[in-house]
Design a protein around this motif. Sequence first.
Motif, PDB file in Angstrom:
ATOM      1  N   PHE A  96       0.832  -1.205   0.000  1.00 24.92           N
ATOM      2  CA  PHE A  96       0.000   0.000   0.000  1.00 24.92           C
ATOM      3  C   PHE A  96       0.861   1.246   0.000  1.00 24.92           C
ATOM      4  O   PHE A  96       0.605   2.201  -0.744  1.00 24.92           O
ATOM      5  CB  PHE A  96      -0.923  -0.013   1.223  1.00 24.92           C
ATOM      6  N   LEU A  97       1.920   1.265   0.843  1.00 24.02           N
ATOM      7  CA  LEU A  97       2.763   2.456   0.948  1.00 24.02           C
ATOM      8  C   LEU A  97       3.658   2.652  -0.273  1.00 24.02           C
ATOM      9  O   LEU A  97       4.144   3.760  -0.504  1.00 24.02           O
ATOM     10  CB  LEU A  97       3.617   2.384   2.211  1.00 24.02           C
ATOM     11  N   SER A  98       3.905   1.609  -1.055  1.00 22.92           N
ATOM     12  CA  SER A  98       4.778   1.766  -2.218  1.00 22.92           C
ATOM     13  C   SER A  98       4.002   2.110  -3.489  1.00 22.92           C
ATOM     14  O   SER A  98       4.603   2.206  -4.552  1.00 22.92           O
ATOM     15  CB  SER A  98       5.594   0.490  -2.439  1.00 22.92           C
ATOM     16  N   LYS A  99       2.700   2.310  -3.386  1.00 23.64           N
ATOM     17  CA  LYS A  99       1.938   2.786  -4.551  1.00 23.64           C
ATOM     18  C   LYS A  99       2.394   4.192  -4.900  1.00 23.64           C
ATOM     19  O   LYS A  99       2.813   4.962  -4.029  1.00 23.64           O
ATOM     20  CB  LYS A  99       0.429   2.775  -4.251  1.00 23.64           C
ATOM     21  N   GLN A 100       2.293   4.519  -6.162  1.00 18.41           N
ATOM     22  CA  GLN A 100       2.809   5.808  -6.647  1.00 18.41           C
ATOM     23  C   GLN A 100       2.100   6.975  -5.982  1.00 18.41           C
ATOM     24  O   GLN A 100       2.732   7.958  -5.603  1.00 18.41           O
ATOM     25  CB  GLN A 100       2.655   5.864  -8.174  1.00 18.41           C
ATOM     26  N   THR A 101       0.825   6.874  -5.746  1.00 19.54           N
ATOM     27  CA  THR A 101       0.087   7.985  -5.133  1.00 19.54           C
ATOM     28  C   THR A 101       0.492   8.158  -3.667  1.00 19.54           C
ATOM     29  O   THR A 101       0.619   9.288  -3.189  1.00 19.54           O
ATOM     30  CB  THR A 101      -1.429   7.728  -5.219  1.00 19.54           C
ATOM     31  N   ALA A 107       6.054  12.191  -0.104  1.00 18.11           N
ATOM     32  CA  ALA A 107       7.148  13.060  -0.562  1.00 18.11           C
ATOM     33  C   ALA A 107       6.723  14.522  -0.491  1.00 18.11           C
ATOM     34  O   ALA A 107       7.548  15.412  -0.246  1.00 18.11           O
ATOM     35  CB  ALA A 107       7.560  12.694  -1.976  1.00 18.11           C
ATOM     36  N   GLU A 108       5.458  14.800  -0.703  1.00 17.17           N
ATOM     37  CA  GLU A 108       4.965  16.167  -0.637  1.00 17.17           C
ATOM     38  C   GLU A 108       5.071  16.711   0.785  1.00 17.17           C
ATOM     39  O   GLU A 108       5.316  17.900   0.980  1.00 17.17           O
ATOM     40  CB  GLU A 108       3.509  16.207  -1.119  1.00 17.17           C
ATOM     41  N   LYS A 109       4.919  15.860   1.775  1.00 21.36           N
ATOM     42  CA  LYS A 109       5.050  16.302   3.167  1.00 21.36           C
ATOM     43  C   LYS A 109       6.477  16.763   3.453  1.00 21.36           C
ATOM     44  O   LYS A 109       6.705  17.649   4.261  1.00 21.36           O
ATOM     45  CB  LYS A 109       4.680  15.163   4.125  1.00 21.36           C
ATOM     46  N   VAL A 110       7.441  16.145   2.789  1.00 18.93           N
ATOM     47  CA  VAL A 110       8.847  16.516   2.973  1.00 18.93           C
ATOM     48  C   VAL A 110       9.197  17.770   2.178  1.00 18.93           C
ATOM     49  O   VAL A 110      10.151  18.474   2.502  1.00 18.93           O
ATOM     50  CB  VAL A 110       9.759  15.327   2.570  1.00 18.93           C
ATOM     51  N   GLY A 111       8.413  18.072   1.174  1.00 20.77           N
ATOM     52  CA  GLY A 111       8.673  19.258   0.361  1.00 20.77           C
ATOM     53  C   GLY A 111       9.015  18.918  -1.077  1.00 20.77           C
ATOM     54  O   GLY A 111       9.340  19.802  -1.862  1.00 20.77           O
ATOM     55  N   LEU A 112       8.993  17.697  -1.439  1.00 22.10           N
ATOM     56  CA  LEU A 112       9.270  17.289  -2.811  1.00 22.10           C
ATOM     57  C   LEU A 112       7.965  17.237  -3.586  1.00 22.10           C
ATOM     58  O   LEU A 112       6.935  16.829  -3.069  1.00 22.10           O
ATOM     59  CB  LEU A 112       9.934  15.903  -2.834  1.00 22.10           C
ATOM     60  N   LYS A 113       8.048  17.645  -4.865  1.00 23.66           N
ATOM     61  CA  LYS A 113       6.859  17.621  -5.709  1.00 23.66           C
ATOM     62  C   LYS A 113       7.087  16.639  -6.844  1.00 23.66           C
ATOM     63  O   LYS A 113       8.205  16.449  -7.303  1.00 23.66           O
ATOM     64  CB  LYS A 113       6.559  19.011  -6.269  1.00 23.66           C
ATOM     65  N   GLU A 114       5.992  16.066  -7.298  1.00 18.72           N
ATOM     66  CA  GLU A 114       6.062  15.122  -8.400  1.00 18.72           C
ATOM     67  C   GLU A 114       6.268  15.904  -9.694  1.00 18.72           C
ATOM     68  O   GLU A 114       5.641  16.938  -9.923  1.00 18.72           O
ATOM     69  CB  GLU A 114       4.761  14.320  -8.452  1.00 18.72           C
TER      70      GLU A 114
END
Length: 129
Positions: A96-101, A107-114
């Motif tokens: 579940f956690l390794s799904k792309q969404t 990653a968005e919580k850390v500050g990274l954007k897709e």
Amino acid sequence: MQNTLRDDLEPKLKETPKEPRTLPRNFFTLLLKGEYISEEKAVSWLPYFVFLGFVALFYITNRHYAERNIRTIDKANKELKELRWEYMTTKAELMFLSKQTEVAARAEKVGLKESIEPPKKIVIKEDEN
């Protein structure tokens, strides 16, 4: 008023003398009285009875050992089932956690954007070197 029934029975009870009680002649009475087994026979059978005692003790010990092993095996089987369920639960969480969404949301919580634009291929021509 007198108890006439009791008065009638008392003379009859006093008149009949009690006969000595005899035991029936069977194996147990002969064994307990000592008429069936003599002392010499009992002494000659003593090693056999000691052997039977040791065999009985061995059987009892062996049974306890087997029951203890069965309890240990059952405990290990229960622990194995618990660990299997824990493995399956952890594997499902990981999937579940390794799904792309989910990865994008974390990653968005850390500050990274897709990235929205597709990746570009870098081609190096050989004559430019």
